[in-house]
Design a protein around this motif. Structure first.
Motif, PDB file in Angstrom:
ATOM      1  N   MET A  98       0.828  -1.187   0.000  1.00 40.59           N
ATOM      2  CA  MET A  98       0.000   0.000   0.000  1.00 40.59           C
ATOM      3  C   MET A  98       0.876   1.255   0.000  1.00 40.59           C
ATOM      4  N   ASP A  99       1.992   1.222   0.745  1.00 37.28           N
ATOM      5  CA  ASP A  99       2.883   2.381   0.804  1.00 37.28           C
ATOM      6  C   ASP A  99       3.526   2.638  -0.557  1.00 37.28           C
ATOM      7  N   MET A 100       3.776   1.578  -1.303  1.00 43.70           N
ATOM      8  CA  MET A 100       4.373   1.711  -2.623  1.00 43.70           C
ATOM      9  C   MET A 100       3.419   2.433  -3.579  1.00 43.70           C
ATOM     10  N   ILE A 101       2.154   2.180  -3.464  1.00 49.59           N
ATOM     11  CA  ILE A 101       1.159   2.819  -4.321  1.00 49.59           C
ATOM     12  C   ILE A 101       1.074   4.316  -4.027  1.00 49.59           C
ATOM     13  N   LYS A 102       1.209   4.698  -2.768  1.00 48.46           N
ATOM     14  CA  LYS A 102       1.131   6.107  -2.387  1.00 48.46           C
ATOM     15  C   LYS A 102       2.321   6.913  -2.898  1.00 48.46           C
ATOM     16  N   ARG A 103       3.431   6.254  -3.208  1.00 47.98           N
ATOM     17  CA  ARG A 103       4.626   6.951  -3.702  1.00 47.98           C
ATOM     18  C   ARG A 103       4.580   7.240  -5.200  1.00 47.98           C
ATOM     19  N   ILE A 104       3.598   6.703  -5.912  1.00 47.59           N
ATOM     20  CA  ILE A 104       3.473   6.945  -7.348  1.00 47.59           C
ATOM     21  C   ILE A 104       2.992   8.379  -7.562  1.00 47.59           C
ATOM     22  N   PRO A 105       3.723   9.194  -8.319  1.00 49.57           N
ATOM     23  CA  PRO A 105       3.305  10.584  -8.531  1.00 49.57           C
ATOM     24  C   PRO A 105       2.033  10.649  -9.372  1.00 49.57           C
ATOM     25  N   THR A 106       1.130  11.517  -8.962  1.00 44.02           N
ATOM     26  CA  THR A 106      -0.162  11.627  -9.660  1.00 44.02           C
ATOM     27  C   THR A 106      -0.463  13.059 -10.096  1.00 44.02           C
ATOM     28  N   HIS A 107       0.540  13.898 -10.206  1.00 40.39           N
ATOM     29  CA  HIS A 107       0.298  15.295 -10.527  1.00 40.39           C
ATOM     30  C   HIS A 107       1.223  15.764 -11.651  1.00 40.39           C
ATOM     31  N   MET A 108       0.803  16.857 -12.289  1.00 35.32           N
ATOM     32  CA  MET A 108       1.632  17.563 -13.267  1.00 35.32           C
ATOM     33  C   MET A 108       1.741  18.996 -12.783  1.00 35.32           C
ATOM     34  N   ASP A 109       2.861  19.627 -13.085  1.00 36.47           N
ATOM     35  CA  ASP A 109       2.949  21.051 -12.760  1.00 36.47           C
ATOM     36  C   ASP A 109       2.310  21.864 -13.887  1.00 36.47           C
ATOM     37  N   TYR A 110       2.212  23.168 -13.664  1.00 30.45           N
ATOM     38  CA  TYR A 110       1.519  24.044 -14.605  1.00 30.45           C
ATOM     39  C   TYR A 110       2.185  24.046 -15.981  1.00 30.45           C
ATOM     40  N   VAL A 111       3.496  24.126 -16.012  1.00 31.25           N
ATOM     41  CA  VAL A 111       4.236  24.117 -17.284  1.00 31.25           C
ATOM     42  C   VAL A 111       4.056  22.771 -17.980  1.00 31.25           C
ATOM     43  N   GLY A 112       4.054  21.701 -17.195  1.00 28.16           N
ATOM     44  CA  GLY A 112       3.853  20.364 -17.749  1.00 28.16           C
ATOM     45  C   GLY A 112       2.487  20.185 -18.380  1.00 28.16           C
ATOM     46  N   GLN A 113       1.465  20.805 -17.792  1.00 27.25           N
ATOM     47  CA  GLN A 113       0.128  20.739 -18.376  1.00 27.25           C
ATOM     48  C   GLN A 113       0.108  21.419 -19.745  1.00 27.25           C
ATOM     49  N   GLY A 114       0.812  22.534 -19.851  1.00 29.41           N
ATOM     50  CA  GLY A 114       0.895  23.224 -21.139  1.00 29.41           C
ATOM     51  C   GLY A 114       1.624  22.392 -22.178  1.00 29.41           C
ATOM     52  N   ARG A 115       2.714  21.751 -21.762  1.00 27.61           N
ATOM     53  CA  ARG A 115       3.469  20.874 -22.670  1.00 27.61           C
ATOM     54  C   ARG A 115       2.601  19.718 -23.147  1.00 27.61           C
ATOM     55  N   ALA A 116       1.891  19.103 -22.218  1.00 22.17           N
ATOM     56  CA  ALA A 116       1.042  17.964 -22.560  1.00 22.17           C
ATOM     57  C   ALA A 116      -0.053  18.387 -23.534  1.00 22.17           C
ATOM     58  N   GLU A 117      -0.665  19.529 -23.304  1.00 29.45           N
ATOM     59  CA  GLU A 117      -1.723  20.018 -24.190  1.00 29.45           C
ATOM     60  C   GLU A 117      -1.191  20.294 -25.591  1.00 29.45           C
ATOM     61  N   LYS A 118      -0.038  20.935 -25.679  1.00 30.60           N
ATOM     62  CA  LYS A 118       0.555  21.244 -26.992  1.00 30.60           C
ATOM     63  C   LYS A 118       0.926  19.960 -27.733  1.00 30.60           C
ATOM     64  N   LEU A 119       1.542  19.001 -27.046  1.00 31.88           N
ATOM     65  CA  LEU A 119       1.911  17.735 -27.663  1.00 31.88           C
ATOM     66  C   LEU A 119       0.671  16.986 -28.131  1.00 31.88           C
ATOM     67  N   TYR A 120      -0.381  16.983 -27.318  1.00 32.76           N
ATOM     68  CA  TYR A 120      -1.630  16.315 -27.666  1.00 32.76           C
ATOM     69  C   TYR A 120      -2.214  16.907 -28.944  1.00 32.76           C
TER      70      TYR A 120
END
Length: 94
Positions: free
Chosen positions: A1-23
């Motif tokens: 269970m602790d291993m699952i909590k360590r998986i990152p589940t977020h993007m930063d603001y700049v990353g969201q822009g990069r993802a949108e442009k790439l998409y």
């Protein structure tokens, strides 16, 4: 269970822009290629299949929070004391 909590589940603001442009780039590119190919062989279904492949590729590259989308996290201000009601500006007396 602790291993699952360590998986990152977020993007930063700049990353969201990069993802949108790439998409958008992937979808437009696959749409154009699919349209040209489908028109060339006179099969609209091929256009839809190519566009679907682009959608799948774009989703795999942009929905998970890969490391390239988490490289510039925001610096948050420190939390203020609960009893502090000032606006943070110092006032000078004359």
């Amino acid at each position: 269970m602790d291993m699952i909590k360590r998986i990152p589940t977020h993007m930063d603001y700049v990353g969201q822009g990069r993802a949108e442009k790439l998409y958008q780039i992937i979808i437009v590119l696959f749409g154009a290629v699919g349209l040209v190919w489908g028109y060339t062989i006179q099969q609209f279904s091929q256009t839809v299949y190519i566009l679907g492949a682009g959608l799948l590729l774009a989703s795999l590259l942009t929905i998970p929070p890969w490391g390239i989308y988490r490289s510039k996290p925001l610096k948050w201000q420190d939390a203020r004391n609960e009893n502090d009601v000032s606006d943070g500006k110092s006032k000078k007396k004359k």
